[in-house]
Design an enzyme around this catalytic site. Structure first.
Site, mmCIF file in Angstrom:
data_model
loop_
_atom_site.group_PDB
_atom_site.id
_atom_site.type_symbol
_atom_site.label_atom_id
_atom_site.label_comp_id
_atom_site.label_asym_id
_atom_site.label_seq_id
_atom_site.Cartn_x
_atom_site.Cartn_y
_atom_site.Cartn_z
ATOM 1 N N GLN A 77 33.595 23.327 -10.159
ATOM 2 C CA GLN A 77 33.970 24.004 -8.914
ATOM 3 C C GLN A 77 35.438 23.734 -8.588
ATOM 4 O OE1 GLN A 77 31.749 22.508 -5.553
ATOM 5 N NE2 GLN A 77 32.190 24.291 -4.303
ATOM 6 N N GLY A 78 36.246 24.775 -8.518
ATOM 7 C CA GLY A 78 37.663 24.628 -8.236
ATOM 8 C C GLY A 78 37.999 24.948 -6.791
ATOM 9 N N TYR A 79 37.650 24.023 -5.891
ATOM 10 C CA TYR A 79 37.924 24.211 -4.464
ATOM 11 C C TYR A 79 39.056 23.287 -3.991
ATOM 12 C CZ TYR A 79 33.915 27.204 -3.133
ATOM 13 O OH TYR A 79 33.029 28.239 -2.958
ATOM 14 N N SER A 80 38.801 21.976 -3.986
ATOM 15 C CA SER A 80 39.711 21.012 -3.357
ATOM 16 C C SER A 80 41.053 20.940 -4.071
ATOM 17 C CB SER A 80 39.082 19.621 -3.341
ATOM 18 O OG SER A 80 37.949 19.588 -2.500
ATOM 19 N N SER A 122 34.306 17.719 -10.269
ATOM 20 C CA SER A 122 33.258 17.011 -11.005
ATOM 21 C C SER A 122 33.055 17.630 -12.385
ATOM 22 C CB SER A 122 31.945 17.046 -10.227
ATOM 23 O OG SER A 122 32.055 16.311 -9.030
ATOM 24 N N GLU A 142 24.810 25.505 -1.528
ATOM 25 C CA GLU A 142 24.856 24.084 -1.871
ATOM 26 C C GLU A 142 23.822 23.290 -1.089
ATOM 27 O OE1 GLU A 142 28.430 20.952 -2.832
ATOM 28 O OE2 GLU A 142 28.689 22.332 -1.166
ATOM 29 N N SER A 197 34.239 16.606 4.642
ATOM 30 C CA SER A 197 34.204 15.286 5.273
ATOM 31 C C SER A 197 33.456 15.347 6.599
ATOM 32 C CB SER A 197 35.626 14.768 5.507
ATOM 33 O OG SER A 197 36.240 15.486 6.570
ATOM 34 N N GLU A 246 34.320 14.253 9.419
ATOM 35 C CA GLU A 246 35.204 14.632 10.529
ATOM 36 C C GLU A 246 35.328 16.150 10.618
ATOM 37 O OE1 GLU A 246 35.991 10.531 9.264
ATOM 38 O OE2 GLU A 246 35.890 12.428 8.178
#
Length: 394
Positions: free
Chosen positions: A133-136, A168, A249, A368, A370
């Protein structure tokens, strides 16, 4: 037998499916794949894990809820939950195909073209292709709308330049779905596209990140003139597609996740009994609280699945289970005592210790805590937006 108490055909079918899944897993994990039983580290025995994924595919157990023409069984929700539960109950290895099976594949089913479905889905279901997964990104972790990886059209293909991080099993992946900015000058959630990128090409560099557990599950991924052909959905509509992936997810796989949590709690209880900590009333109370937490998770997951679009329930669920897992990790160390800080002759830490260390990241990844609280407050409770530089205020 009285018709009022006779099991329904559906219930009998569900039980037969449960026996089939449990029997297949027991045969495989006591035979050719016995060495994989109980492995939680995604990076161990990668070649064997791929072989296990292909075995699942041959048994048509990899993607039981998918339509049969794409490698699934067309199974209903009940059977999908049964598979997830039995997989965890058998202590089968953590699935390296998880991202493809639970995220990429269902997203392609929902938004992909028929051509994309026929090219990508059977290879995921058969275990031939592993996905990441190429998100962050370094400056866009939980703030997904801030991604800066760029994609521009060159001679009909998308050229991709940028960086992703915390990806990952990128080192073992054949494909990635990558959120890219495809409209120059766009900001926030506008101008993004959801692109399927082959990982095994010269323009892709993967650098593993060593974790405090000693594993290298996470990676940095650099795109330097990498090329791709497939956009899922329309160019510029990537935010909507990405949000649907995040909803997926928190779907059926949460039941399997809870069974893994139950396995961890069972290990903890056994350790407490073995070293006498179970006699401590404070420890017993914490164990009881953990068990109650598992039951709360199950009921919440059932409620989510009853909703067509779970939305904010999934955000609440992520907050709950990640905090629960950290509390159980801390309890594990309390139960183990000093023995939990000592490895064996090969330097391997006790499993409960490794699980505790892994849990430290769970209130960060997948959004996160938050950020999740902000989303719940602003989108769910309609509270005033937190001030953001350059953003208009309601």
């Amino acid at each position: 037998m009285d018709a009022a108490v006779a099991p329904s055909d559906a219930a009998a079918g569900h039980e037969a499916f449960r026996r089939e899944v449990a029997g297949w897993l027991e045969t495989q994990l006591s035979g050719p794949f016995a060495h994989l039983r109980g492995i939680a580290d995604l990076c161990r025995d990668m070649d064997e894990r791929r072989r296990f994924e292909r075995a699942l595919g041959e048994a048509r157990l990899s993607c039981v809820g998918w339509p049969e023409e794409y490698g699934g069984r067309g199974a209903g929700l009940e059977e999908q939950v049964i598979f997830a539960e039995e997989y965890a109950r058998a202590e089968a290895p953590a699935r390296i195909a998880h991202v493809g099976v639970e995220l990429a594949g269902p997203t392609i089913l929902l938004h992909g073209t028929e051509d994309q479905k026929r090219r990508f889905l059977p290879r995921i279901a058969s275990g031939e292709d592993i996905w990441c997964q190429g998100y962050s990104e370094p400056n866009a972790g939980s703030d997904l709308a801030n991604v800066q990886t760029r994609a521009v059209l060159e001679d009909g293909r998308w050229r991709i330049d940028g960086q992703k991080v915390w990806t990952s099993i990128a080192q073992a992946s054949d494909w990635s779905f990558v959120i890219c900015r495809t409209e120059p000058g766009s900001r926030g959630s506008k101008g993004l596209s959801y692109i399927l990128v082959p990982m095994r090409q010269p323009g892709v560099t993967v650098r593993p990140i060593k974790q405090m557990t000693g594993e290298t599950e996470f990676n940095e991924v650099f795109f330097d003139a990498a090329y791709a052909d497939d956009v899922v959905g329309r160019p510029g509509d990537g935010w909507r597609v990405a949000m649907d992936t995040l909803k997926l997810e928190r779907g059926v796989s949460t039941f399997g996740q809870q069974m893994h949590f139950r396995n961890q709690l069972t290990l903890l209880i056994a350790a407490a009994k073995a070293n006498g900590k179970a006699a401590d009333p404070a420890v017993r109370r914490k164990i009881a609280d953990a068990w109650i937490g598992l039951e709360v998770m199950r009921q919440h997951a059932l409620r989510m699945l009853a909703e067509e679009t779970p939305g904010l329930e999934g955000m609440v669920f992520k907050l709950y289970w990640s905090s629960w897992r950290q509390q159980v990790g801390e309890l594990s160390m309390e139960v183990l005592g000093p023995a939990g800080e000592v490895g064996d002759a090969a330097g391997e830490l006790p499993l409960l210790t490794s699980l505790h260390l892994q849990s430290r990241a769970e209130t960060i990844y997948a959004g996160s805590s938050e950020i999740q609280r902000n989303i719940i407050a602003e989108q769910g409770l309609r509270l005033p937006r937190e001030p953001r530089e350059g953003w208009p205020q309601r």
